[in-house]
Design a protein around this motif. Structure first.
Motif, PDB file in Angstrom:
ATOM      1  N   SER A  83     -20.859 140.012  88.452  1.00 23.88           N
ATOM      2  CA  SER A  83     -21.045 141.419  88.105  1.00 23.88           C
ATOM      3  C   SER A  83     -21.068 141.666  86.599  1.00 23.88           C
ATOM      4  CB  SER A  83     -19.945 142.263  88.753  1.00 23.88           C
ATOM      5  OG  SER A  83     -20.038 142.210  90.155  1.00 23.88           O
ATOM      6  N   ALA A  84     -20.145 141.049  85.866  1.00 22.50           N
ATOM      7  CA  ALA A  84     -20.077 141.279  84.422  1.00 22.50           C
ATOM      8  C   ALA A  84     -21.333 140.772  83.728  1.00 22.50           C
ATOM      9  CB  ALA A  84     -18.840 140.606  83.842  1.00 22.50           C
ATOM     10  N   ASP A  85     -21.783 139.560  84.072  1.00 21.33           N
ATOM     11  CA  ASP A  85     -22.991 139.007  83.460  1.00 21.33           C
ATOM     12  C   ASP A  85     -24.215 139.845  83.826  1.00 21.33           C
ATOM     13  OD1 ASP A  85     -21.567 136.956  82.309  1.00 21.33           O
ATOM     14  OD2 ASP A  85     -22.021 135.502  83.888  1.00 21.33           O
ATOM     15  N   ALA A  86     -24.280 140.280  85.086  1.00 17.19           N
ATOM     16  CA  ALA A  86     -25.418 141.082  85.529  1.00 17.19           C
ATOM     17  C   ALA A  86     -25.476 142.410  84.781  1.00 17.19           C
ATOM     18  CB  ALA A  86     -25.339 141.325  87.038  1.00 17.19           C
ATOM     19  N   ARG A  87     -24.316 142.998  84.551  1.00 14.30           N
ATOM     20  CA  ARG A  87     -24.288 144.269  83.826  1.00 14.30           C
ATOM     21  C   ARG A  87     -24.688 144.052  82.358  1.00 14.30           C
ATOM     22  NH1 ARG A  87     -21.140 149.673  84.661  1.00 14.30           N
ATOM     23  NH2 ARG A  87     -21.754 149.108  86.767  1.00 14.30           N
ATOM     24  N   ASN A  88     -24.253 142.956  81.764  1.00 18.00           N
ATOM     25  CA  ASN A  88     -24.659 142.650  80.391  1.00 18.00           C
ATOM     26  C   ASN A  88     -26.169 142.466  80.297  1.00 18.00           C
ATOM     27  OD1 ASN A  88     -22.047 142.759  79.367  1.00 18.00           O
ATOM     28  ND2 ASN A  88     -21.678 140.574  79.678  1.00 18.00           N
ATOM     29  N   SER A 111     -21.460 152.131  91.066  1.00 12.07           N
ATOM     30  CA  SER A 111     -22.087 151.016  91.784  1.00 12.07           C
ATOM     31  C   SER A 111     -22.039 149.720  90.977  1.00 12.07           C
ATOM     32  CB  SER A 111     -23.547 151.346  92.108  1.00 12.07           C
ATOM     33  OG  SER A 111     -23.632 152.506  92.903  1.00 12.07           O
ATOM     34  N   SER A 112     -21.904 148.625  91.698  1.00 14.37           N
ATOM     35  CA  SER A 112     -21.999 147.300  91.087  1.00 14.37           C
ATOM     36  C   SER A 112     -23.446 146.849  91.014  1.00 14.37           C
ATOM     37  CB  SER A 112     -21.194 146.281  91.902  1.00 14.37           C
ATOM     38  OG  SER A 112     -19.856 146.678  92.026  1.00 14.37           O
ATOM     39  N   VAL A 113     -24.253 147.303  91.971  1.00 15.74           N
ATOM     40  CA  VAL A 113     -25.680 146.992  91.989  1.00 15.74           C
ATOM     41  C   VAL A 113     -26.393 148.092  92.760  1.00 15.74           C
ATOM     42  CG1 VAL A 113     -25.423 145.537  94.058  1.00 15.74           C
ATOM     43  CG2 VAL A 113     -27.429 145.252  92.575  1.00 15.74           C
ATOM     44  N   VAL A 114     -27.572 148.439  92.291  1.00 12.85           N
ATOM     45  CA  VAL A 114     -28.430 149.419  92.967  1.00 12.85           C
ATOM     46  C   VAL A 114     -29.656 148.673  93.460  1.00 12.85           C
ATOM     47  CG1 VAL A 114     -29.824 151.506  92.686  1.00 12.85           C
ATOM     48  CG2 VAL A 114     -27.620 151.300  91.515  1.00 12.85           C
ATOM     49  N   ILE A 115     -30.036 148.912  94.723  1.00 12.59           N
ATOM     50  CA  ILE A 115     -31.178 148.194  95.279  1.00 12.59           C
ATOM     51  C   ILE A 115     -32.292 149.164  95.668  1.00 12.59           C
ATOM     52  CG2 ILE A 115     -29.729 146.299  96.056  1.00 12.59           C
ATOM     53  CD1 ILE A 115     -30.070 147.352  98.933  1.00 12.59           C
ATOM     54  N   MET A 116     -33.523 148.701  95.516  1.00 11.29           N
ATOM     55  CA  MET A 116     -34.706 149.489  95.866  1.00 11.29           C
ATOM     56  C   MET A 116     -35.691 148.560  96.581  1.00 11.29           C
ATOM     57  SD  MET A 116     -37.154 151.795  93.334  1.00 11.29           S
ATOM     58  CE  MET A 116     -38.124 150.388  92.741  1.00 11.29           C
ATOM     59  N   GLY A 140     -26.936 151.280  82.596  1.00  8.23           N
ATOM     60  CA  GLY A 140     -26.429 149.934  82.384  1.00  8.23           C
ATOM     61  C   GLY A 140     -25.993 149.266  83.659  1.00  8.23           C
ATOM     62  N   VAL A 141     -26.480 149.765  84.807  1.00  9.31           N
ATOM     63  CA  VAL A 141     -26.096 149.220  86.112  1.00  9.31           C
ATOM     64  C   VAL A 141     -27.173 148.244  86.579  1.00  9.31           C
ATOM     65  CG1 VAL A 141     -25.584 149.778  88.519  1.00  9.31           C
ATOM     66  CG2 VAL A 141     -24.848 151.322  86.690  1.00  9.31           C
ATOM     67  N   PRO A 142     -26.805 147.052  87.026  1.00  7.60           N
ATOM     68  CA  PRO A 142     -27.799 146.104  87.528  1.00  7.60           C
ATOM     69  C   PRO A 142     -28.599 146.705  88.676  1.00  7.60           C
ATOM     70  CG  PRO A 142     -25.678 145.020  87.241  1.00  7.60           C
ATOM     71  CD  PRO A 142     -25.442 146.489  87.051  1.00  7.60           C
ATOM     72  N   VAL A 143     -29.892 146.454  88.675  1.00  2.89           N
ATOM     73  CA  VAL A 143     -30.766 147.000  89.703  1.00  2.89           C
ATOM     74  C   VAL A 143     -31.664 145.890  90.226  1.00  2.89           C
ATOM     75  CG1 VAL A 143     -32.424 147.760  87.956  1.00  2.89           C
ATOM     76  CG2 VAL A 143     -32.488 148.780  90.225  1.00  2.89           C
ATOM     77  N   LEU A 144     -31.877 145.895  91.528  1.00  6.48           N
ATOM     78  CA  LEU A 144     -32.819 144.982  92.164  1.00  6.48           C
ATOM     79  C   LEU A 144     -33.941 145.829  92.745  1.00  6.48           C
ATOM     80  CD1 LEU A 144     -30.254 142.667  94.012  1.00  6.48           C
ATOM     81  CD2 LEU A 144     -31.552 142.127  91.926  1.00  6.48           C
TER      82      LEU A 144
END
Length: 208
Positions: A195-200, A120-125, A143-147
């Motif tokens: 995506s890269a910045d969000a993952r960092n 995933s590029s982003v996981v949402i909740m 290390g996956v961006p999450v909202l």
């Protein structure tokens, strides 16, 4: 809990237990394709925020810069994948030809969940209410961006650990589904466009 206890004539002492992160030893690269994952039991469709997510998906699929994004739902009851897919499409207001949507049965198998998160590029909740939100914690450990919804223990934990950084991972849920869908669509778009910045940022938060 604190609100309920505030009515007591004598306030009890609080003991707060904060979980820590256990990042994966091996950092994984950005996935080859862009996917937005929502994870939760489909029988709790509205409570788990699937209504908000569906409408947000409909907004995002109209964005030409996001035409390649696949929206992945892991939460259908066994044998009811198609039923949940149709409900999401109906809520989104777009057709299955316009929305790249994949719906899978709910799973509590750790290896399956981990594979979903890492792809995933982003996981949402976007839950209306969430006791804690283990999936969000597991995503961040990968290390996956999450909202995450502001109505969750996970959001409270992020604010405690790093209030300044927490804002980019927390999206309000107000009860106005239309307004909430627009806010979540904007937040998802922001992550997918960087995506890269969000993952960092997610990986930096692991070390807080």
């Amino acid at each position: 809990t604190r609100t309920l206890l505030a009515a007591l004539p004598k306030q009890p002492a609080f003991c707060e237990i904060l979980p820590g992160f256990e990042p994966l030893e091996e950092q994984h690269p950005l996935p080859a394709t862009r996917e937005c994952l929502i994870f939760g039991r489909g029988e709790d469709f509205l409570l788990k925020g699937f209504g908000i997510a569906s409408k947000a998906f409909g907004i995002l699929c109209a964005d030409d810069s996001l035409k390649d994004v696949t929206f992945v739902v892991r939460g259908a009851e066994r044998g009811r994948d198609l039923e949940m897919r149709n409900r999401i499409l109906k809520e989104s207001g777009v057709s299955g030809l316009s929305l790249r949507l994949r719906v899978f049965p709910f799973s509590d198998d750790n290896s399956r969940v981990r594979a979903d998160l890492l792809s995933s590029s982003v996981v949402i909740m976007p839950s209306l209410s969430e006791g804690f939100g283990l999936t969000a914690m597991e995503a961040l450990e990968c290390g996956v961006p999450v909202l995450a919804t502001n109505e969750s223990g996970f959001a409270a934990l992020l604010k405690h650990l790093d209030a300044a950084a927490a804002g980019q991972f927390i999206v309000p849920v107000t009860g106005d589904e239309e307004a909430d869908a627009k806010a979540w669509a904007n937040a998802i778009r922001r992550v997918l466009h960087s995506s890269a910045d969000a993952r960092n940022d997610a990986q930096r938060l692991q070390g807080v």
